[in-house]
Structures are given as C-alpha cells and as structure tokens.
Design an enzyme around this catalytic site. Structure first.
Site, PDB file in Angstrom:
ATOM      1  N   LYS A 235      14.738 -14.788  25.917  1.00  0.00           N
ATOM      2  CA  LYS A 235      14.546 -15.805  24.871  1.00  0.00           C
ATOM      3  C   LYS A 235      15.652 -16.845  24.868  1.00  0.00           C
ATOM      4  O   LYS A 235      15.402 -18.020  24.626  1.00  0.00           O
ATOM      5  CB  LYS A 235      14.453 -15.157  23.489  1.00  0.00           C
ATOM      6  CG  LYS A 235      13.117 -14.509  23.228  1.00  0.00           C
ATOM      7  CD  LYS A 235      12.872 -14.400  21.739  1.00  0.00           C
ATOM      8  CE  LYS A 235      11.522 -13.791  21.427  1.00  0.00           C
ATOM      9  NZ  LYS A 235      11.354 -13.531  19.997  1.00  0.00           N
TER      10      LYS A 235
ATOM     11  N   LYS B 286       0.915 -10.698  29.193  1.00  0.00           N
ATOM     12  CA  LYS B 286       0.466 -10.184  27.910  1.00  0.00           C
ATOM     13  C   LYS B 286      -0.196 -11.298  27.080  1.00  0.00           C
ATOM     14  O   LYS B 286       0.260 -12.438  27.129  1.00  0.00           O
ATOM     15  CB  LYS B 286       1.715  -9.693  27.163  1.00  0.00           C
ATOM     16  CG  LYS B 286       1.485  -8.466  26.321  1.00  0.00           C
ATOM     17  CD  LYS B 286       2.790  -7.946  25.763  1.00  0.00           C
ATOM     18  CE  LYS B 286       2.559  -7.480  24.343  1.00  0.00           C
ATOM     19  NZ  LYS B 286       3.599  -6.644  23.792  1.00  0.00           N
TER      20      LYS B 286
ATOM     21  N   LYS C 265       0.914 -15.300  21.376  1.00  0.00           N
ATOM     22  CA  LYS C 265       0.711 -16.466  20.519  1.00  0.00           C
ATOM     23  C   LYS C 265       1.452 -17.678  21.052  1.00  0.00           C
ATOM     24  O   LYS C 265       1.191 -18.798  20.646  1.00  0.00           O
ATOM     25  CB  LYS C 265       1.138 -16.158  19.080  1.00  0.00           C
ATOM     26  CG  LYS C 265       2.568 -15.697  18.930  1.00  0.00           C
ATOM     27  CD  LYS C 265       2.789 -15.116  17.545  1.00  0.00           C
ATOM     28  CE  LYS C 265       4.037 -14.238  17.537  1.00  0.00           C
ATOM     29  NZ  LYS C 265       4.050 -13.301  16.430  1.00  0.00           N
TER      30      LYS C 265
END
Ligand code: TRP
Length: 342
Positions: A118, A201, A204
């Site tokens: 991240k 995966k 969103k």
C-alpha cells in the site's frame, strides 16, 4: 490462566470504504452469518478508524459505514444475536492500540506485506496510521479477548502479528492475559476472483466495474457482468483437476458452488461437458436470485438511516461492556495509576 479459560468469541472487521461486492459477501459476510451460532459470541465491526489510514471523504465514509451495516443485516446478521457496531464508537480500540504501539517493534511492522504494497515506493508520504494499522487490528481483536477471527488469506500475516503482540505483552508483563487467537482463514476455494482476470482477487479498487459484482447492482447489471466475464473456449470439465490452469473457469464454478451451498465437485457433476454459453445464464440466474433480496433489503434499510444509527449505537454499547473491563485490566497490568477494575 490457560488458553482454555477464554470463552469462544468471534471477532472480525470490514473497512467501510467503497462498495460491498460479491467477494465480500461470499468471503466474509456469508461466513460471518454461518458463525452466528448459539454457543458462540459473535462481534462484527465496521472499522472506520482503519479506513482513514488512507484519505476518505467524510460524507462518503459515513455513507459507506451505514451501507456496510445495512449489508451485514441484509446478509443475515441479526443485531440481537451478533454485536454490530462501528469501531470509532468504542474508544477502547484506539486506547489499547496505543499500548500495542509500544509493544510491537518497528521491524515487525516493516515486514508487513500489506504495508509494503500500500505504501509502495512512497513510504515517506504514507500516513503514520497506515504503518500502525496492524497494531490497531490486534487491538480490535484482543480488546474482546477474541479467540476466533475469520478473515481472508491476505490478512493472515496481520493475525500472526496479533499473536506476536499477545505473546510479547504476556511475556514482558509476566501475565497470561491476552489469548493467542486462532485465524479462521478463508480457503482458496471460496476466494472470489476478478471477472476480468482470474489471477486477481475481486476488489473494490479495481478500476473496471466489470471486474466485480456489487451488492447494489440490479439484476440486468449482474446478468451482463456474468455474460461478459472472461472465460476460455473449452467446455466445463467433469472433474476438479480439469480446472487447473483455467483460473477464470474455476472462479465461475467456485462462485456457483458458494452461492448454491455446494462443493465445486458437485457443480461439475452437474455441468461437466457444458459450454459457458449454457453455464453463464444459469449462474446469472442463481446470482440474481441470491443477491437481489439482499440488495433490496439493503436499499430499504438505507432509507431508514436513524434505524441504522440506533443499531450501531446499541451494538457499541454492548461492545463497550466487554471492552471497558479488559482495557482497565490492561492499564492496571501496565502500571497506569487510577485504572480501577470495572
Ligand atoms: N484488516 C482487515 C481487512 O482489511 C479489516 C480488519 C480490521 C479486521 N480489524 C480487524 C479483520 C480485526 C479481522 C479482525 O480485511
């Protein structure tokens, strides 16, 4: 004190950032509902404090928190049976996280793959909260002495860190106070992958909306996304190993299996030899029949904002009844003056 003295208690959390999708439903919500059993105390949290480790627009954060709560209830979580609340209403999470910030080591945090992914190359510019994220997650779990934590495979490392924090705390202070939590990891078979790329995966944050089925999609959108889902030209195999090296085919079979509460083998027994042209409409029909009652219930609840807020406040009150004495005992162990047992 031994581990067996801890009563079975499930805790899990989901970030209220962005829309709920099929991957959240099958990988998390549906499993949360399955764990809602009479002999288990189940605590499910909308982790708004975690969400703000990256920028969130305040209005959207509030909306997502309520929508997630609506999704929990629509999927079958009962506020009378499970404790449902948003994290920021129980300040003990952040208070225990501070103690854990002083237990966890810099090196442990630096090894976290989610931090590395991240923050990327721009670590200097990431928030301090993003770095400390796993310590708050450990606090979420341990403030309830939770014993079982259902999470996706990507959270396994954070749960190992939670165990390390519990072990180090117990060791440093010479107590047997925090339980060593058991991860209940979602298997690869129930992991929902992107409809555009079977190796990623469902997420969103994927820029393509066609890659996921949102819980708020209407029937036509769901059918269209499944029709357009990436596949290969082969027919479905009748055995599981026929899905090796066919990630997109395997994903659709797994979704069918999860939605119909069957194993992938059972689905292949029924559909082996059939082409996608035949399988996809059946999958679309199944998905619409399972998801549309949930999305319409979500929409109904979203029209009753005060009701959602009342449920969250009530859940927070129940959560605090557990968390307050555990924080007080922690403070006492650590040597904070004025910490009285509740
Ligand atoms: N980090 C989890 C995720 O992104 C969310 C989370 C926060 C969580 N606190 C938790 C999950 C505690 C389980 C237990 O999926």
């Amino acid at each position: 004190m031994t581990e067996t003295q801890f009563t079975p208690r499930v805790f899990s959390g989901i970030q209220p950032s962005g829309n709920l999708h099929l991957g959240n439903y099958l990988g998390a919500l549906k499993r949360f509902v399955d764990m809602q059993q009479p002999d288990m105390e189940t605590i499910y949290c909308m982790v708004d404090l975690h969400a703000i480790t990256v920028w969130q627009d305040p209005k959207e954060l509030a909306h997502s928190t309520r929508e997630l709560c609506a999704g929990f209830i629509a999927a079958g979580l009962d506020p009378e049976k499970s404790i449902l609340f948003n994290q920021s209403q129980v300040p003990e999470h952040a208070q225990l996280a501070w103690i854990f910030n002083c237990v966890a080591r810099m090196g442990w945090m630096q090894r976290m793959t989610q931090w590395k992914d991240k923050a990327g190359k721009n670590q200097q510019n990431a928030s301090l909260g993003l770095f400390a994220y796993p310590s708050l997650m450990a606090a979420d779990i341990l403030i309830y002495h939770a014993t079982h934590v259902p999470v996706g495979d990507d959270q396994k490392q954070h749960l190992e860190l939670t165990r390390d924090i519990a072990i180090k705390f117990n060791h440093d202070y010479g107590v047997d106070f925090f339980p060593i939590t058991e991860p209940v990891i979602e298997g690869a078979a129930t992991r929902v992958m992107s409809l555009r790329d079977g190796s990623k995966k469902m997420s969103k944050s994927d820029p393509s909306d066609m890659s996921r089925i949102n819980m708020t999609d209407d029937a036509d959108t769901i059918a269209k996304k499944i029709r357009k889902a990436k596949t290969d030209p082969e027919a479905l195999p009748s055995e599981l190993d026929g899905l090796d090296e066919r990630p997109e085919a395997r994903n659709l079979v797994n979704i069918y299996a999860a939605l119909s509460d069957q194993t992938a083998e059972q689905v292949l027994t029924e559909f082996g030899g059939k082409q996608f042209g035949e399988f996809k409409p059946m999958l679309a029909e199944l998905a619409v029949s399972k998801l549309s009652p949930i999305s319409s219930e979500m929409a109904r609840l979203m029209g009753e904002e005060a009701e959602i807020d009342r449920i969250l406040a009530k859940g927070a009150e129940k959560a605090r009844a557990i968390a307050t004495p555990i924080l007080q005992q922690t403070y006492e162990i650590v040597g904070m003056v004025g910490a009285k047992q509740g």
